[in-house]
Scaffold this active site. Structure first.
Site, short mmCIF file in Angstrom:
data_model
loop_
_atom_site.label_atom_id
_atom_site.label_comp_id
_atom_site.label_asym_id
_atom_site.label_seq_id
_atom_site.Cartn_x
_atom_site.Cartn_y
_atom_site.Cartn_z
N GLY A 192 0.82 -1.20 0.00
CA GLY A 192 0.00 0.00 0.00
C GLY A 192 0.85 1.25 0.00
O GLY A 192 2.04 1.22 -0.32
N ARG A 193 0.25 2.37 0.40
CA ARG A 193 0.95 3.66 0.36
C ARG A 193 2.15 3.69 1.30
O ARG A 193 3.23 4.15 0.93
CB ARG A 193 -0.02 4.79 0.71
CG ARG A 193 0.65 6.15 0.73
CD ARG A 193 -0.34 7.30 0.78
NE ARG A 193 0.32 8.57 1.02
CZ ARG A 193 1.00 9.26 0.11
NH1 ARG A 193 1.12 8.77 -1.12
NH2 ARG A 193 1.58 10.40 0.40
N ILE A 194 1.98 3.17 2.52
CA ILE A 194 3.10 3.21 3.48
C ILE A 194 4.25 2.36 2.98
O ILE A 194 5.41 2.80 2.97
CB ILE A 194 2.64 2.75 4.87
CG1 ILE A 194 1.59 3.71 5.43
CG2 ILE A 194 3.82 2.66 5.83
CD1 ILE A 194 0.95 3.23 6.73
N THR A 223 4.82 -2.06 12.06
CA THR A 223 4.14 -0.80 12.34
C THR A 223 2.68 -0.88 11.89
O THR A 223 2.04 0.14 11.67
CB THR A 223 4.84 0.37 11.62
OG1 THR A 223 4.93 0.08 10.21
CG2 THR A 223 6.23 0.63 12.19
N SER A 224 2.17 -2.10 11.71
CA SER A 224 0.80 -2.27 11.22
C SER A 224 -0.18 -2.45 12.37
O SER A 224 -0.70 -1.48 12.91
CB SER A 224 0.73 -3.43 10.23
OG SER A 224 1.17 -4.65 10.82
N ARG A 225 -0.39 -3.71 12.78
CA ARG A 225 -1.24 -4.01 13.92
C ARG A 225 -0.60 -5.15 14.70
O ARG A 225 -0.04 -6.10 14.12
CB ARG A 225 -2.67 -4.42 13.48
CG ARG A 225 -3.54 -3.24 13.08
CD ARG A 225 -3.89 -2.37 14.27
NE ARG A 225 -4.80 -1.27 13.96
CZ ARG A 225 -4.42 -0.03 13.68
NH1 ARG A 225 -3.13 0.25 13.63
NH2 ARG A 225 -5.29 0.92 13.45
N GLU A 254 -1.27 -5.31 23.57
CA GLU A 254 -1.18 -3.88 23.85
C GLU A 254 -2.16 -3.44 24.95
O GLU A 254 -3.34 -3.81 24.90
CB GLU A 254 -1.46 -3.11 22.55
CG GLU A 254 -0.89 -1.72 22.49
CD GLU A 254 -0.87 -1.19 21.07
OE1 GLU A 254 -1.30 -0.04 20.90
OE2 GLU A 254 -0.45 -1.90 20.14
N HIS A 292 3.36 2.44 20.13
CA HIS A 292 2.34 2.75 19.13
C HIS A 292 2.41 4.23 18.74
O HIS A 292 1.40 4.94 18.70
CB HIS A 292 0.94 2.40 19.66
CG HIS A 292 -0.03 2.06 18.57
ND1 HIS A 292 -0.98 1.09 18.68
CD2 HIS A 292 -0.20 2.59 17.32
CE1 HIS A 292 -1.71 1.02 17.57
NE2 HIS A 292 -1.24 1.93 16.73
N ALA A 324 4.10 5.37 15.83
CA ALA A 324 4.59 5.51 14.46
C ALA A 324 4.02 6.74 13.76
O ALA A 324 4.66 7.33 12.90
CB ALA A 324 4.28 4.25 13.64
#
Length: 335
Positions: A158-160, A239-241, A270, A294, A296
Protein backbone atom coordinates in the site's frame (compact mmCIF):
# COMPACT_ATOMS: atom_id res chain seq x y z
CA UNK A 1 -31.37 20.88 17.30
CA UNK A 2 -27.60 21.06 17.92
CA UNK A 3 -25.61 17.98 16.94
CA UNK A 4 -23.70 16.52 19.88
CA UNK A 5 -20.25 14.94 19.54
CA UNK A 6 -18.48 12.95 22.23
CA UNK A 7 -14.70 12.58 22.05
CA UNK A 8 -13.40 9.60 23.99
CA UNK A 9 -10.05 11.38 24.47
CA UNK A 10 -8.72 14.87 23.88
CA UNK A 11 -7.01 15.27 20.51
CA UNK A 12 -4.83 18.09 19.12
CA UNK A 13 -6.78 21.32 19.09
CA UNK A 14 -7.32 22.10 15.40
CA UNK A 15 -10.02 19.46 14.86
CA UNK A 16 -11.83 20.41 18.07
CA UNK A 17 -11.83 24.09 17.09
CA UNK A 18 -13.33 23.23 13.70
CA UNK A 19 -16.23 21.39 15.33
CA UNK A 20 -16.91 24.15 17.84
CA UNK A 21 -16.75 26.90 15.22
CA UNK A 22 -19.39 25.00 13.25
CA UNK A 23 -21.72 25.19 16.26
CA UNK A 24 -21.58 21.53 17.27
CA UNK A 25 -21.89 20.63 20.94
CA UNK A 26 -18.54 19.03 21.77
CA UNK A 27 -17.99 16.98 24.92
CA UNK A 28 -14.58 15.48 25.70
CA UNK A 29 -13.59 12.87 28.26
CA UNK A 30 -11.41 14.76 30.70
CA UNK A 31 -9.01 11.99 31.65
CA UNK A 32 -5.55 11.74 30.15
CA UNK A 33 -5.64 7.95 29.92
CA UNK A 34 -7.91 5.31 28.39
CA UNK A 35 -11.55 6.00 29.23
CA UNK A 36 -12.92 3.32 31.58
CA UNK A 37 -15.49 1.11 29.90
CA UNK A 38 -18.23 2.01 32.37
CA UNK A 39 -17.54 5.70 31.84
CA UNK A 40 -17.63 5.26 28.06
CA UNK A 41 -21.03 3.58 28.22
CA UNK A 42 -22.35 6.38 30.40
CA UNK A 43 -20.95 9.27 28.39
CA UNK A 44 -22.11 8.17 24.92
CA UNK A 45 -25.76 8.13 25.97
CA UNK A 46 -27.85 10.41 23.77
CA UNK A 47 -24.95 11.51 21.58
CA UNK A 48 -25.32 11.92 17.83
CA UNK A 49 -21.68 11.25 16.98
CA UNK A 50 -18.82 9.43 18.71
CA UNK A 51 -15.30 10.51 17.86
CA UNK A 52 -13.42 7.44 19.02
CA UNK A 53 -9.80 6.42 19.45
CA UNK A 54 -8.48 3.05 18.29
CA UNK A 55 -8.13 2.09 21.97
CA UNK A 56 -11.90 1.96 22.44
CA UNK A 57 -13.92 -1.04 21.35
CA UNK A 58 -17.00 0.47 19.73
CA UNK A 59 -19.29 -2.55 19.69
CA UNK A 60 -22.95 -3.42 20.10
CA UNK A 61 -22.86 -2.59 23.81
CA UNK A 62 -21.57 0.93 23.14
CA UNK A 63 -24.06 1.48 20.33
CA UNK A 64 -26.89 0.32 22.58
CA UNK A 65 -25.69 2.65 25.32
CA UNK A 66 -25.67 5.59 22.90
CA UNK A 67 -29.22 4.82 21.86
CA UNK A 68 -31.23 5.80 18.79
CA UNK A 69 -29.67 9.27 18.61
CA UNK A 70 -26.35 7.80 17.42
CA UNK A 71 -25.81 8.38 13.71
CA UNK A 72 -22.06 8.36 13.17
CA UNK A 73 -18.77 6.95 14.48
CA UNK A 74 -15.70 8.95 13.44
CA UNK A 75 -12.52 7.04 14.24
CA UNK A 76 -9.37 9.03 15.03
CA UNK A 77 -7.18 6.46 13.31
CA UNK A 78 -6.51 5.02 9.88
CA UNK A 79 -7.42 1.51 11.02
CA UNK A 80 -10.92 0.67 12.23
CA UNK A 81 -10.66 -2.85 13.61
CA UNK A 82 -11.85 -1.43 16.96
CA UNK A 83 -15.32 -0.85 15.47
CA UNK A 84 -17.93 -3.54 14.92
CA UNK A 85 -18.70 -2.64 11.31
CA UNK A 86 -21.39 -5.29 10.91
CA UNK A 87 -23.32 -3.94 13.88
CA UNK A 88 -22.86 -0.38 12.65
CA UNK A 89 -24.19 -1.34 9.23
CA UNK A 90 -27.26 -2.97 10.78
CA UNK A 91 -28.03 0.37 12.44
CA UNK A 92 -27.35 2.36 9.27
CA UNK A 93 -24.55 4.25 11.00
CA UNK A 94 -21.91 6.18 9.10
CA UNK A 95 -18.36 5.14 10.00
CA UNK A 96 -15.27 7.09 8.97
CA UNK A 97 -11.55 6.91 9.60
CA UNK A 98 -8.85 9.58 9.73
CA UNK A 99 -6.77 8.52 6.75
CA UNK A 100 -4.62 11.51 5.79
CA UNK A 101 -1.54 11.43 3.52
CA UNK A 102 0.56 12.70 6.44
CA UNK A 103 -0.12 9.46 8.33
CA UNK A 104 1.47 7.32 5.64
CA UNK A 105 4.50 9.61 5.42
CA UNK A 106 5.05 9.60 9.15
CA UNK A 107 4.57 5.85 9.64
CA UNK A 108 6.95 5.18 6.75
CA UNK A 109 9.56 7.41 8.42
CA UNK A 110 9.11 5.51 11.68
CA UNK A 111 9.55 2.14 9.98
CA UNK A 112 12.74 3.38 8.34
CA UNK A 113 13.97 4.77 11.67
CA UNK A 114 13.51 1.34 13.23
CA UNK A 115 15.45 -0.27 10.39
CA UNK A 116 18.42 2.04 10.88
CA UNK A 117 18.30 1.80 14.68
CA UNK A 118 18.33 -2.00 14.53
CA UNK A 119 20.99 -2.30 11.84
CA UNK A 120 23.36 0.07 13.64
CA UNK A 121 22.40 -1.03 17.17
CA UNK A 122 21.65 2.58 18.12
CA UNK A 123 19.53 1.91 21.21
CA UNK A 124 21.95 -0.70 22.54
CA UNK A 125 24.93 1.59 21.91
CA UNK A 126 23.20 4.48 23.66
CA UNK A 127 22.59 2.39 26.79
CA UNK A 128 26.12 1.01 26.64
CA UNK A 129 27.57 4.52 26.58
CA UNK A 130 25.24 6.02 29.20
CA UNK A 131 25.96 3.16 31.61
CA UNK A 132 29.68 3.92 31.60
CA UNK A 133 30.74 0.79 29.72
CA UNK A 134 32.57 2.66 26.98
CA UNK A 135 36.28 2.60 27.85
CA UNK A 136 37.74 3.32 24.44
CA UNK A 137 37.50 2.48 20.75
CA UNK A 138 37.49 -1.22 19.90
CA UNK A 139 37.56 -2.78 16.42
CA UNK A 140 34.73 -5.21 17.17
CA UNK A 141 32.61 -3.19 19.58
CA UNK A 142 28.84 -3.31 18.86
CA UNK A 143 29.19 -4.33 15.23
CA UNK A 144 26.03 -3.76 13.26
CA UNK A 145 25.11 -4.34 9.63
CA UNK A 146 25.01 -2.12 6.55
CA UNK A 147 21.72 -1.19 4.91
CA UNK A 148 23.12 -0.26 1.50
CA UNK A 149 22.57 -3.08 -0.97
CA UNK A 150 20.38 -5.17 1.33
CA UNK A 151 16.94 -6.59 0.45
CA UNK A 152 13.76 -5.15 1.95
CA UNK A 153 10.73 -7.43 1.95
CA UNK A 154 7.41 -5.60 2.17
CA UNK A 155 4.35 -7.56 3.24
CA UNK A 156 1.66 -5.22 1.99
CA UNK A 157 2.16 -2.94 -1.01
CA UNK A 158 0.00 0.00 0.00
CA UNK A 159 0.95 3.66 0.36
CA UNK A 160 3.10 3.21 3.48
CA UNK A 161 4.99 0.28 2.02
CA UNK A 162 5.51 2.26 -1.16
CA UNK A 163 6.98 5.22 0.71
CA UNK A 164 9.36 2.96 2.64
CA UNK A 165 10.40 1.34 -0.65
CA UNK A 166 10.92 4.67 -2.39
CA UNK A 167 13.14 6.17 0.28
CA UNK A 168 15.29 3.09 0.81
CA UNK A 169 15.67 2.11 -2.83
CA UNK A 170 16.43 5.60 -4.13
CA UNK A 171 18.52 6.70 -1.17
CA UNK A 172 20.38 3.54 -0.22
CA UNK A 173 20.21 1.19 -3.17
CA UNK A 174 18.07 -1.30 -1.26
CA UNK A 175 16.53 -4.07 -3.36
CA UNK A 176 12.74 -4.15 -2.97
CA UNK A 177 10.67 -7.32 -2.97
CA UNK A 178 7.03 -7.47 -1.94
CA UNK A 179 4.03 -9.69 -1.48
CA UNK A 180 0.35 -8.84 -1.31
CA UNK A 181 -3.04 -10.40 -1.96
CA UNK A 182 -2.45 -9.75 -5.65
CA UNK A 183 0.36 -8.58 -7.86
CA UNK A 184 0.67 -4.80 -8.33
CA UNK A 185 2.41 -3.96 -11.59
CA UNK A 186 2.16 -0.21 -10.95
CA UNK A 187 3.94 -0.68 -7.62
CA UNK A 188 6.63 -2.74 -9.33
CA UNK A 189 7.25 -0.10 -11.98
CA UNK A 190 7.30 2.82 -9.57
CA UNK A 191 9.58 1.23 -6.99
CA UNK A 192 11.53 -1.24 -9.16
CA UNK A 193 10.06 -3.92 -6.94
CA UNK A 194 9.76 -7.65 -7.56
CA UNK A 195 6.71 -9.68 -6.58
CA UNK A 196 7.35 -12.76 -4.47
CA UNK A 197 5.24 -15.30 -2.67
CA UNK A 198 5.30 -14.81 1.07
CA UNK A 199 7.51 -17.88 1.46
CA UNK A 200 10.01 -16.56 -1.09
CA UNK A 201 10.03 -13.12 0.49
CA UNK A 202 10.69 -14.42 3.99
CA UNK A 203 13.59 -16.52 2.73
CA UNK A 204 15.23 -13.68 0.79
CA UNK A 205 14.65 -10.48 2.78
CA UNK A 206 17.18 -8.90 5.13
CA UNK A 207 14.44 -6.68 6.54
CA UNK A 208 10.78 -7.78 6.63
CA UNK A 209 8.41 -4.85 7.11
CA UNK A 210 4.68 -5.38 7.75
CA UNK A 211 2.12 -3.02 6.22
CA UNK A 212 -1.18 -4.91 6.27
CA UNK A 213 -4.53 -4.28 8.00
CA UNK A 214 -5.71 -6.57 10.78
CA UNK A 215 -8.10 -9.06 9.21
CA UNK A 216 -8.89 -12.72 9.94
CA UNK A 217 -6.50 -13.55 7.10
CA UNK A 218 -3.65 -11.49 8.59
CA UNK A 219 -4.07 -12.51 12.23
CA UNK A 220 -0.80 -14.25 13.24
CA UNK A 221 0.41 -13.92 9.67
CA UNK A 222 3.91 -13.97 11.14
CA UNK A 223 4.07 -17.17 13.18
CA UNK A 224 6.50 -20.00 13.94
CA UNK A 225 6.51 -21.13 10.31
CA UNK A 226 7.23 -17.62 9.07
CA UNK A 227 10.13 -17.19 11.48
CA UNK A 228 11.55 -20.58 10.45
CA UNK A 229 11.80 -19.30 6.87
CA UNK A 230 13.58 -16.03 7.68
CA UNK A 231 17.34 -15.57 7.57
CA UNK A 232 19.12 -15.67 10.91
CA UNK A 233 20.51 -12.25 10.00
CA UNK A 234 17.09 -10.77 9.17
CA UNK A 235 15.09 -8.19 11.13
CA UNK A 236 11.30 -7.94 11.50
CA UNK A 237 9.51 -4.56 11.56
CA UNK A 238 5.88 -4.17 12.59
CA UNK A 239 4.14 -0.80 12.34
CA UNK A 240 0.80 -2.27 11.22
CA UNK A 241 -1.24 -4.01 13.92
CA UNK A 242 -0.02 -6.06 16.88
CA UNK A 243 -1.91 -9.33 16.30
CA UNK A 244 -0.42 -9.66 12.82
CA UNK A 245 2.57 -11.10 14.70
CA UNK A 246 2.22 -14.06 17.06
CA UNK A 247 4.06 -12.59 20.05
CA UNK A 248 4.86 -16.01 21.54
CA UNK A 249 6.34 -17.14 18.23
CA UNK A 250 8.37 -13.91 18.05
CA UNK A 251 9.90 -14.57 21.46
CA UNK A 252 10.69 -18.17 20.52
CA UNK A 253 12.39 -17.01 17.32
CA UNK A 254 14.48 -14.42 19.17
CA UNK A 255 15.50 -16.81 21.95
CA UNK A 256 16.59 -19.45 19.44
CA UNK A 257 18.43 -16.94 17.25
CA UNK A 258 16.21 -17.62 14.25
CA UNK A 259 16.19 -13.89 13.45
CA UNK A 260 18.60 -11.08 14.30
CA UNK A 261 16.10 -8.74 15.92
CA UNK A 262 12.82 -6.85 15.70
CA UNK A 263 11.44 -3.33 15.72
CA UNK A 264 7.92 -3.35 17.15
CA UNK A 265 5.56 -0.36 17.38
CA UNK A 266 2.33 -2.32 17.89
CA UNK A 267 1.76 -5.25 20.23
CA UNK A 268 -0.53 -8.24 20.40
CA UNK A 269 -1.24 -7.67 24.08
CA UNK A 270 -1.18 -3.88 23.85
CA UNK A 271 -0.36 -1.99 26.01
CA UNK A 272 1.63 -5.02 27.20
CA UNK A 273 4.38 -6.18 24.86
CA UNK A 274 2.98 -9.70 24.47
CA UNK A 275 0.05 -11.90 25.43
CA UNK A 276 2.04 -13.71 28.13
CA UNK A 277 3.84 -11.87 30.92
CA UNK A 278 6.97 -13.96 30.53
CA UNK A 279 7.16 -13.07 26.84
CA UNK A 280 6.55 -9.40 27.63
CA UNK A 281 9.37 -9.47 30.18
CA UNK A 282 11.71 -11.02 27.63
CA UNK A 283 10.93 -8.42 24.95
CA UNK A 284 11.37 -5.60 27.43
CA UNK A 285 14.96 -6.65 28.18
CA UNK A 286 16.12 -7.99 24.81
CA UNK A 287 18.77 -5.70 23.33
CA UNK A 288 18.07 -6.80 19.77
CA UNK A 289 14.47 -5.60 20.05
CA UNK A 290 13.35 -1.97 19.79
CA UNK A 291 9.95 -1.20 21.27
CA UNK A 292 7.99 2.01 20.64
CA UNK A 293 4.57 2.65 22.24
CA UNK A 294 2.34 2.75 19.13
CA UNK A 295 3.86 6.08 18.14
CA UNK A 296 4.59 5.51 14.46
CA UNK A 297 2.21 8.35 13.52
CA UNK A 298 3.10 10.53 16.50
CA UNK A 299 4.26 13.83 15.08
CA UNK A 300 2.65 17.19 15.71
CA UNK A 301 1.93 17.66 12.02
CA UNK A 302 0.31 14.27 11.52
CA UNK A 303 -1.80 14.19 14.67
CA UNK A 304 -3.16 17.65 13.85
CA UNK A 305 -3.91 16.46 10.31
CA UNK A 306 -5.77 13.45 11.70
CA UNK A 307 -7.86 15.76 13.90
CA UNK A 308 -8.72 17.96 10.95
CA UNK A 309 -9.65 14.90 8.89
CA UNK A 310 -11.94 13.56 11.62
CA UNK A 311 -13.58 16.98 11.92
CA UNK A 312 -14.00 17.27 8.14
CA UNK A 313 -15.73 13.89 8.08
CA UNK A 314 -18.11 14.96 10.83
CA UNK A 315 -18.88 18.35 9.31
CA UNK A 316 -19.56 16.83 5.90
CA UNK A 317 -21.98 14.38 7.48
CA UNK A 318 -23.96 16.97 9.46
CA UNK A 319 -24.23 19.06 6.31
CA UNK A 320 -25.78 16.16 4.44
CA UNK A 321 -22.73 15.36 2.33
CA UNK A 322 -20.70 12.19 1.99
CA UNK A 323 -17.73 12.26 4.39
CA UNK A 324 -14.36 12.12 2.58
CA UNK A 325 -13.22 9.08 4.56
CA UNK A 326 -16.47 7.13 4.75
CA UNK A 327 -16.16 3.40 5.34
CA UNK A 328 -19.76 2.23 5.44
CA UNK A 329 -23.34 3.51 5.12
CA UNK A 330 -24.56 6.89 3.93
CA UNK A 331 -25.76 10.12 5.57
CA UNK A 332 -29.20 10.02 7.10
CA UNK A 333 -31.76 12.72 6.44
CA UNK A 334 -32.57 15.24 9.12
CA UNK A 335 -29.06 15.57 10.59
Amino acid sequence: MTTSVFLTREIPDEGIKMLKRAGLKVEIYEGDKLIPRRELLRRVKGKDIILSMLTEKIDKQVMNAAGPSLKMIANYAVGFDNIDLKEAAKRNLVVTNAAHPNVSETVAEHAIALIFALAHRIVEADHYTRNGKYKGWEPQLLLGTDIVGKTLGLIGAGRIGGLVAQRLSEGFGVKIIYTDVKRNTAFEKTHRATFKTQTQLLREADFVSLHVPLLPSTHHLINDRAFSLMKQTAFLLNTSRGPVVDSAALVRALKKGKIAGAGIDVFEGEPQFARRKTDADYLQHAWNVILTPHTASATVETRQAMGRTAAENILAFVRGKKPPNQIISKPLSGT
